[in-house]
Scaffold this active site. Structure first.
Site, mmCIF file in Angstrom:
data_model
loop_
_atom_site.group_PDB
_atom_site.id
_atom_site.type_symbol
_atom_site.label_atom_id
_atom_site.label_comp_id
_atom_site.label_asym_id
_atom_site.label_seq_id
_atom_site.Cartn_x
_atom_site.Cartn_y
_atom_site.Cartn_z
ATOM 1 N N ASN A 76 67.590 39.011 50.433
ATOM 2 C CA ASN A 76 67.757 37.822 51.276
ATOM 3 C C ASN A 76 69.196 37.761 51.769
ATOM 4 O O ASN A 76 70.090 38.386 51.187
ATOM 5 C CB ASN A 76 67.516 36.555 50.454
ATOM 6 N N CYS A 126 60.716 42.249 48.955
ATOM 7 C CA CYS A 126 59.328 41.999 48.571
ATOM 8 C C CYS A 126 58.646 43.326 48.288
ATOM 9 O O CYS A 126 58.697 44.236 49.116
ATOM 10 C CB CYS A 126 58.616 41.257 49.700
ATOM 11 N N ARG A 139 63.738 34.562 41.774
ATOM 12 C CA ARG A 139 62.385 34.997 42.152
ATOM 13 C C ARG A 139 62.453 36.142 43.167
ATOM 14 O O ARG A 139 62.186 37.277 42.845
ATOM 15 C CB ARG A 139 61.615 33.780 42.700
ATOM 16 N N ASP A 140 62.893 35.860 44.390
ATOM 17 C CA ASP A 140 62.897 36.898 45.436
ATOM 18 C C ASP A 140 63.901 37.999 45.078
ATOM 19 O O ASP A 140 63.664 39.183 45.318
ATOM 20 C CB ASP A 140 63.267 36.270 46.786
ATOM 21 N N HIS A 166 65.877 37.591 55.491
ATOM 22 C CA HIS A 166 66.330 38.762 54.728
ATOM 23 C C HIS A 166 67.369 39.486 55.592
ATOM 24 O O HIS A 166 67.425 39.295 56.812
ATOM 25 C CB HIS A 166 65.146 39.656 54.370
ATOM 26 N N HIS A 180 64.085 31.384 55.997
ATOM 27 C CA HIS A 180 64.186 32.315 54.868
ATOM 28 C C HIS A 180 64.427 33.712 55.450
ATOM 29 O O HIS A 180 63.482 34.421 55.795
ATOM 30 C CB HIS A 180 62.857 32.242 54.097
HETATM 31 P P1 HMG Z 1 43.461 38.947 42.915
HETATM 32 O O1 HMG Z 1 43.342 40.241 42.159
HETATM 33 O O2 HMG Z 1 42.777 38.845 44.237
HETATM 34 O O3 HMG Z 1 43.069 37.727 41.981
HETATM 35 O O4 HMG Z 1 45.022 38.682 43.124
HETATM 36 P P2 HMG Z 1 41.649 37.163 41.559
HETATM 37 O O5 HMG Z 1 41.660 35.719 41.892
HETATM 38 O O6 HMG Z 1 40.554 38.032 42.116
HETATM 39 O O7 HMG Z 1 41.659 37.315 39.961
HETATM 40 C C1 HMG Z 1 41.660 38.597 39.315
HETATM 41 C C2 HMG Z 1 42.153 38.446 37.887
HETATM 42 O O8 HMG Z 1 43.536 38.054 37.914
HETATM 43 C C3 HMG Z 1 41.433 37.359 37.076
HETATM 44 O O9 HMG Z 1 41.445 37.810 35.723
HETATM 45 C C4 HMG Z 1 42.350 36.173 37.179
HETATM 46 O O10 HMG Z 1 42.265 35.265 36.080
HETATM 47 C C5 HMG Z 1 43.719 36.839 37.184
HETATM 48 P P3 HMG Z 1 40.103 38.370 35.023
HETATM 49 O O11 HMG Z 1 39.138 37.235 35.166
HETATM 50 O O12 HMG Z 1 39.734 39.557 35.861
HETATM 51 O O13 HMG Z 1 40.588 38.698 33.657
HETATM 52 N N1 HMG Z 1 44.686 36.013 37.905
HETATM 53 C C6 HMG Z 1 45.879 35.615 37.444
HETATM 54 N N2 HMG Z 1 46.526 35.836 36.294
HETATM 55 C C7 HMG Z 1 47.731 35.246 36.148
HETATM 56 N N3 HMG Z 1 48.324 34.486 37.095
HETATM 57 C C8 HMG Z 1 47.700 34.254 38.257
HETATM 58 C C9 HMG Z 1 46.442 34.835 38.466
HETATM 59 N N4 HMG Z 1 45.585 34.802 39.509
HETATM 60 C C10 HMG Z 1 44.526 35.518 39.159
HETATM 61 N N5 HMG Z 1 48.280 33.491 39.199
HETATM 62 C C11 HMG Z 1 46.869 37.203 43.489
HETATM 63 C C12 HMG Z 1 45.447 37.550 43.870
HETATM 64 C C13 HMG Z 1 47.348 36.160 44.480
HETATM 65 C C14 HMG Z 1 46.874 36.645 42.083
HETATM 66 C C15 HMG Z 1 47.724 38.492 43.544
HETATM 67 O O14 HMG Z 1 47.533 39.103 44.786
HETATM 68 C C16 HMG Z 1 49.201 38.202 43.363
HETATM 69 O O15 HMG Z 1 49.618 37.823 42.276
HETATM 70 N N6 HMG Z 1 50.022 38.366 44.434
HETATM 71 C C17 HMG Z 1 51.418 37.977 44.388
HETATM 72 C C18 HMG Z 1 52.228 38.902 45.213
HETATM 73 C C19 HMG Z 1 53.676 38.459 45.191
HETATM 74 O O16 HMG Z 1 54.133 37.783 44.281
HETATM 75 N N7 HMG Z 1 54.436 38.900 46.208
HETATM 76 C C20 HMG Z 1 55.838 38.596 46.295
HETATM 77 C C21 HMG Z 1 56.101 37.172 46.622
HETATM 78 S S1 HMG Z 1 55.861 36.789 48.336
HETATM 79 C C22 HMG Z 1 57.370 37.205 49.090
HETATM 80 O O17 HMG Z 1 58.201 37.835 48.489
HETATM 81 C C23 HMG Z 1 57.656 36.674 50.459
HETATM 82 C C24 HMG Z 1 58.580 35.455 50.432
HETATM 83 O O18 HMG Z 1 59.834 35.764 49.814
HETATM 84 C C25 HMG Z 1 58.855 34.955 51.855
HETATM 85 C C26 HMG Z 1 59.266 36.091 52.794
HETATM 86 O O19 HMG Z 1 60.297 36.766 52.532
HETATM 87 O O20 HMG Z 1 58.518 36.266 53.755
HETATM 88 C C27 HMG Z 1 57.949 34.283 49.661
HETATM 89 MG MG MG Z 2 61.489 36.707 50.778
#
Ligand code: HMG
Ligand code: MG
Length: 293
Positions: free
Chosen positions: A246, A237, A11-12, A205, A203
């Site tokens: 990481n 990210c 994932r990450d 990096h 966690h």
């Molecule tokens: P949004 O645009 O605000 O979503 O995104 P929404 O709720 O307004 O929905 C908009 C449309 O998206 C809708 O479709 C939903 O159905 C669809 P429409 O009705 O317009 O056709 N939708 C989805 N489709 C598929 N799967 C879903 C989903 N949700 C809504 N889950 C959202 C909000 C959270 C979805 C978006 O911002 C997002 O996906 N963000 C993820 C970002 C991400 O993955 N970042 C990396 C991971 S975090 C990280 O790396 C840090 C970590 O490692 C720890 C660290 O290092 O600190 C964990």
């Molecule tokens: Mg991370």
């Protein structure tokens, strides 16, 4: 003490790779990681495919992997839509997202801290009702790329709120790899007054080269034994500009073993699994032809 590793490379490690990796390569990678001795593998993320295109095949990945008994296959689930998708393919555990700053949350999940709780509370409830354990991520728990140094009290408030809404464990993310052992000590001193060590996962990096020092500080000085790490040091990210991978699983396992911890991870198998992807690796151990273990 027995160390518990969550392998986050699928994932990450992969979420920031621009070229789409074929699903079968991800599946083979996860299957190889299942044989390394890690306790848990964060296999994918049920996030919006437009936000993170590399995770668009989340269902396929979980459907096709061989699940090794005893290994937990978890995934990020940012909202109820994500949970529906994850439950449809039988995820073992879910991880919800928030952060210690509003700005990072807005960039990463399109809402502030308050909004993140509105999204994650129903996910926690439904996941628990389905019998699944839940992790809560707190990103930018030390430094934020947008707001700078994050006060430990603010992190503590978010952690306590996550535990209050029912998450089982909290993973504290040093998202941009800027934390030092001093920062780690400051946060843990405050947190451990209210939170048992077994509910805290770290966690790190590796961006500024302090990741392993941070792990050793947390283990030796505070008894934290649960870490996230990524085979080969892959990762970053997309919403944290400049962040590198990481801390590498093989380097974390090696450092902890050589500090007296019990670690059931086979570092050579981890390196082999990481190399199978053909991506540039960042770990120390992957660069040593015949490491002295
Ligand atoms: P949004 O645009 O605000 O979503 O995104 P929404 O709720 O307004 O929905 C908009 C449309 O998206 C809708 O479709 C939903 O159905 C669809 P429409 O009705 O317009 O056709 N939708 C989805 N489709 C598929 N799967 C879903 C989903 N949700 C809504 N889950 C959202 C909000 C959270 C979805 C978006 O911002 C997002 O996906 N963000 C993820 C970002 C991400 O993955 N970042 C990396 C991971 S975090 C990280 O790396 C840090 C970590 O490692 C720890 C660290 O290092 O600190 C964990
Ligand atoms: Mg991370």
């Amino acid at each position: 003490m027995l160390v518990r590793i969550t392998e986050v490379a699928p994932r990450d490690g992969l979420q920031n790779v621009k070229d789409l990796i074929p699903t079968e390569r991800k599946v083979a990678f996860i299957n190889a990681l299942s044989e390394t001795g890690v306790d848990e593998i964060e296999a994918t993320a049920f996030v919006h495919p437009k936000w993170v295109p590399q995770m668009a095949d989340a269902e396929e990945v979980l459907r096709r992997i061989d699940r090794k008994p005893g290994v937990i296959y978890s995934a990020i689930v940012p909202n109820e839509r994500g949970l529906e998708r994850a439950l449809s393919v039988g995820v073992d555990k879910v991880a919800v997202l928030t952060a210690a700053t509003d700005t990072f949350n807005l960039k990463n999940i399109n809402t502030d801290i308050e909004g993140s709780f509105q999204k994650l509370i129903p996910v926690v409830r439904s996941a628990k009702a389905s019998g699944l354990p839940v992790r809560g991520y707190v990103s930018v728990a030390f430094w934020c790329p947008y707001e700078g140094k994050v006060p430990p009290q603010r992190v503590r408030d978010v952690v306590l709120r996550l535990l209050d809404v029912g998450v089982d464990e909290v993973s504290l993310g040093d998202t941009i790899g800027r934390a030092s052992p001093k920062d780690v000590a400051e946060l843990l001193e405050i947190l451990l007054r209210d939170v048992p060590a077994d509910r805290i996962v770290l966690h790190f990096h590796a961006t500024y080269g302090m990741g392993i020092a941070n792990v050793l500080c947390a283990y030796r000085e505070f008894g934290i034994y649960r870490y996230d790490s990524s085979a080969g040091g892959l990762g970053g990210c997309p919403y944290a500009p400049g962040a590198s991978g990481n801390v590498a699983t093989e380097d974390v396992a090696f450092a902890l073993k050589n500090s007296g911890a019990e670690v059931r991870v086979d570092v050579l198998k981890v390196v082999e699994a990481a190399k199978s992807l053909g991506l540039p690796l960042e770990s120390a151990l992957s660069r040593i032809p015949k490491p002295i273990l």
